[in-house]
Design a protein around this motif. Structure first.
Motif, PDB file in Angstrom:
ATOM      1  N   ILE A 232      -6.836  -4.173  -5.689  1.00 38.60           N
ATOM      2  CA  ILE A 232      -7.485  -4.500  -4.329  1.00 38.60           C
ATOM      3  C   ILE A 232      -7.280  -5.897  -4.096  1.00 38.60           C
ATOM      4  O   ILE A 232      -7.737  -6.856  -5.028  1.00 38.60           O
ATOM      5  CB  ILE A 232      -9.016  -4.254  -4.167  1.00 38.60           C
ATOM      6  CG1 ILE A 232      -9.132  -2.915  -4.840  1.00 38.60           C
ATOM      7  CG2 ILE A 232      -9.429  -4.608  -2.911  1.00 38.60           C
ATOM      8  CD1 ILE A 232      -8.676  -1.856  -3.980  1.00 38.60           C
TER       9      ILE A 232
ATOM     10  N   ARG B  83     -10.499   2.273  -6.554  1.00 39.63           N
ATOM     11  CA  ARG B  83      -9.542   1.848  -7.642  1.00 39.63           C
ATOM     12  C   ARG B  83      -8.875   2.977  -8.311  1.00 39.63           C
ATOM     13  O   ARG B  83      -7.663   2.323  -8.603  1.00 39.63           O
ATOM     14  CB  ARG B  83     -10.653   0.924  -8.563  1.00 39.63           C
ATOM     15  CG  ARG B  83     -11.225  -0.267  -8.100  1.00 39.63           C
ATOM     16  CD  ARG B  83     -11.947  -0.959  -9.138  1.00 39.63           C
ATOM     17  NE  ARG B  83     -12.585  -2.215  -8.598  1.00 39.63           N
ATOM     18  CZ  ARG B  83     -11.741  -3.400  -8.591  1.00 39.63           C
ATOM     19  NH1 ARG B  83     -10.674  -3.416  -8.931  1.00 39.63           N
ATOM     20  NH2 ARG B  83     -12.402  -4.401  -8.069  1.00 39.63           N
TER      21      ARG B  83
ATOM     22  N   ASP C 185      -0.281   0.211  -6.768  1.00 39.41           N
ATOM     23  CA  ASP C 185       0.161  -0.225  -5.735  1.00 39.41           C
ATOM     24  C   ASP C 185      -0.894  -1.350  -5.550  1.00 39.41           C
ATOM     25  O   ASP C 185      -1.883  -1.546  -6.211  1.00 39.41           O
ATOM     26  CB  ASP C 185       0.161   0.732  -4.539  1.00 39.41           C
ATOM     27  CG  ASP C 185      -1.205   1.153  -4.156  1.00 39.41           C
ATOM     28  OD1 ASP C 185      -2.301   1.146  -4.872  1.00 39.41           O
ATOM     29  OD2 ASP C 185      -1.491   1.532  -2.848  1.00 39.41           O
TER      30      ASP C 185
ATOM     31  N   ALA D  13      -3.424  -2.911  -2.714  1.00 47.08           N
ATOM     32  CA  ALA D  13      -4.381  -2.239  -1.565  1.00 47.08           C
ATOM     33  C   ALA D  13      -4.800  -3.406  -0.658  1.00 47.08           C
ATOM     34  O   ALA D  13      -5.218  -4.407  -1.309  1.00 47.08           O
ATOM     35  CB  ALA D  13      -5.663  -1.550  -1.956  1.00 47.08           C
TER      36      ALA D  13
ATOM     37  N   SER E  47     -10.992   0.224  -0.492  1.00 48.35           N
ATOM     38  CA  SER E  47     -10.072   1.240  -1.129  1.00 48.35           C
ATOM     39  C   SER E  47     -10.752   1.440  -2.429  1.00 48.35           C
ATOM     40  O   SER E  47     -11.275   0.748  -3.126  1.00 48.35           O
ATOM     41  CB  SER E  47      -8.645   0.633  -1.354  1.00 48.35           C
ATOM     42  OG  SER E  47      -8.039   0.848  -0.018  1.00 48.35           O
TER      43      SER E  47
ATOM     44  N   PHE F  53      -3.231   7.598  -8.761  1.00 44.15           N
ATOM     45  CA  PHE F  53      -3.068   6.205  -7.989  1.00 44.15           C
ATOM     46  C   PHE F  53      -4.350   5.128  -8.729  1.00 44.15           C
ATOM     47  O   PHE F  53      -5.230   5.562  -8.702  1.00 44.15           O
ATOM     48  CB  PHE F  53      -3.372   6.398  -6.559  1.00 44.15           C
ATOM     49  CG  PHE F  53      -2.509   7.306  -5.816  1.00 44.15           C
ATOM     50  CD1 PHE F  53      -0.881   6.658  -5.571  1.00 44.15           C
ATOM     51  CD2 PHE F  53      -2.535   8.604  -5.854  1.00 44.15           C
ATOM     52  CE1 PHE F  53      -0.119   7.711  -4.820  1.00 44.15           C
ATOM     53  CE2 PHE F  53      -1.539   9.564  -5.154  1.00 44.15           C
ATOM     54  CZ  PHE F  53      -0.262   8.906  -4.719  1.00 44.15           C
ATOM     55  N   GLU F  54      -3.521   4.126  -8.873  1.00 41.53           N
ATOM     56  CA  GLU F  54      -4.286   3.097  -9.504  1.00 41.53           C
ATOM     57  C   GLU F  54      -4.229   1.683  -8.235  1.00 41.53           C
ATOM     58  O   GLU F  54      -2.997   1.313  -8.192  1.00 41.53           O
ATOM     59  CB  GLU F  54      -3.747   2.417 -10.707  1.00 41.53           C
ATOM     60  CG  GLU F  54      -4.179   3.421 -11.728  1.00 41.53           C
ATOM     61  CD  GLU F  54      -5.398   3.490 -12.327  1.00 41.53           C
ATOM     62  OE1 GLU F  54      -6.222   2.397 -12.253  1.00 41.53           O
ATOM     63  OE2 GLU F  54      -5.890   4.534 -13.088  1.00 41.53           O
ATOM     64  N   HIS F  55      -5.305   1.499  -7.747  1.00 36.78           N
ATOM     65  CA  HIS F  55      -5.078   0.473  -6.529  1.00 36.78           C
ATOM     66  C   HIS F  55      -5.621  -1.001  -6.977  1.00 36.78           C
ATOM     67  O   HIS F  55      -6.735  -1.029  -7.379  1.00 36.78           O
ATOM     68  CB  HIS F  55      -5.909   0.932  -5.194  1.00 36.78           C
ATOM     69  CG  HIS F  55      -5.378   2.234  -4.752  1.00 36.78           C
ATOM     70  ND1 HIS F  55      -4.307   2.455  -4.207  1.00 36.78           N
ATOM     71  CD2 HIS F  55      -6.251   3.603  -4.629  1.00 36.78           C
ATOM     72  CE1 HIS F  55      -4.323   4.061  -4.025  1.00 36.78           C
ATOM     73  NE2 HIS F  55      -5.405   4.431  -4.137  1.00 36.78           N
TER      74      HIS F  55
ATOM     75  N   PRO G 161       0.631  -1.275  -0.044  1.00 32.12           N
ATOM     76  CA  PRO G 161       0.056  -0.130   0.081  1.00 32.12           C
ATOM     77  C   PRO G 161       0.718   1.454   0.151  1.00 32.12           C
ATOM     78  O   PRO G 161       1.787   1.277   0.663  1.00 32.12           O
ATOM     79  CB  PRO G 161      -0.760  -0.130   1.240  1.00 32.12           C
ATOM     80  CG  PRO G 161      -0.933  -1.710   1.682  1.00 32.12           C
ATOM     81  CD  PRO G 161       0.527  -2.165   1.292  1.00 32.12           C
TER      82      PRO G 161
END
Length: 255
Positions: A80, A67, A58, A60, A65, A76-78, A33
């Motif tokens: 999950i 996306r 990253d 997550a 969280s 930021f592209e999370h 994260p």
């Protein structure tokens, strides 16, 4: 004169790169994260302040969280994946999770066009390598620690040998390698044959030190007592037992 299809595609890509107008697009990938990695944030913020357009992918751990989000000029592209942080003692389960993370992150990276792809540490390197090669863009590898020395890998000899072989091949496809200390730079060059290694130290912004006796008061120690302090995570590969054995060599006025 005739050209192969690959040559024509490469020329078209190079021409498009020269004609494209706008900021340099950098896509970073990290397997933690982002809130837990100030080094990566310093990298991203430095690039954004220099005028680059930065996207950071990253992993997550919070299923709630978003996306996608933007802050401090960075997108930021999370991905999950709370299960990525659940410890597994049975090695095949870890390999399954690693493969699943690789597939999901590769798919996300491939959807993000960039001029440079930047892998933050060893686990994100494979997925970032795939995106850089498919998009025909340079790849940068950032070694936060010396690669492939974690006991979770080294205790499995066959797995460690395979990982080392793959890692050496991935590094050969990098345009540049970054590391955090002169010794790691030298050792990466010696062990993996990488010559283009740059030293970028992981140093936080300066803050003026504040004088305080809070710790001494809490420990009922007199003023002026020197305290030998280990500050960091309790992990099996940090040789903490060596520090304990070394404590007997401290001066008498040290605790």
């Amino acid at each position: 004169m005739s050209y192969s299809a690959d040559t024509q595609r490469q020329q078209a890509t190079d021409t498009q790169s020269r004609l494209r107008v706008g900021p340099l697009r950098v896509c970073m990938h990290v397997d933690t994260p982002i809130r837990e990695d100030p080094r990566v944030m310093r990298d991203a913020l430095a690039l954004a302040e220099a005028g680059a357009q930065v996207t950071l992918i990253d992993i997550a751990d919070d299923p709630h969280s978003p996306r996608h989000e933007e802050r401090d000029g960075i997108r930021f592209e999370h991905v999950i994946m709370p299960e990525w942080y659940v410890p597994t003692r049975f090695k095949p389960f870890f390999l399954v999770k690693l493969a699943w993370m690789f597939l999901r992150c590769s798919a996300r990276l491939l959807r993000i066009p960039a001029d440079v792809y930047h892998a933050q540490d060893q686990i994100p390197l494979a997925a970032t390598y795939v995106a850089a090669k498919i998009h025909r863009r340079p790849l940068i590898f950032d070694a936060h620690e010396f690669p492939l020395v974690d006991q979770a890998i080294t205790r499995w000899r066959f797995l460690h040998a395979c990982a080392t072989l793959c890692f050496r091949g991935l590094l050969k496809g990098c345009a540049a390698v970054i590391s955090v200390s002169p010794h790691i730079v030298d050792e990466i060059a010696k062990r993996y044959g990488v010559r283009k290694t740059a030293l970028v130290r992981n140093i936080p912004d300066y803050q003026a030190p504040k004088q305080s006796d809070r710790l001494r008061s809490w420990l009922n120690l007199p003023q002026g007592t020197c305290i030998a302090l280990y500050q960091g995570m309790l992990l099996p590969d940090r040789a903490l037992e060596t520090l304990i054995y070394a404590a007997k060599y401290l001066d008498a006025d040290h605790v």
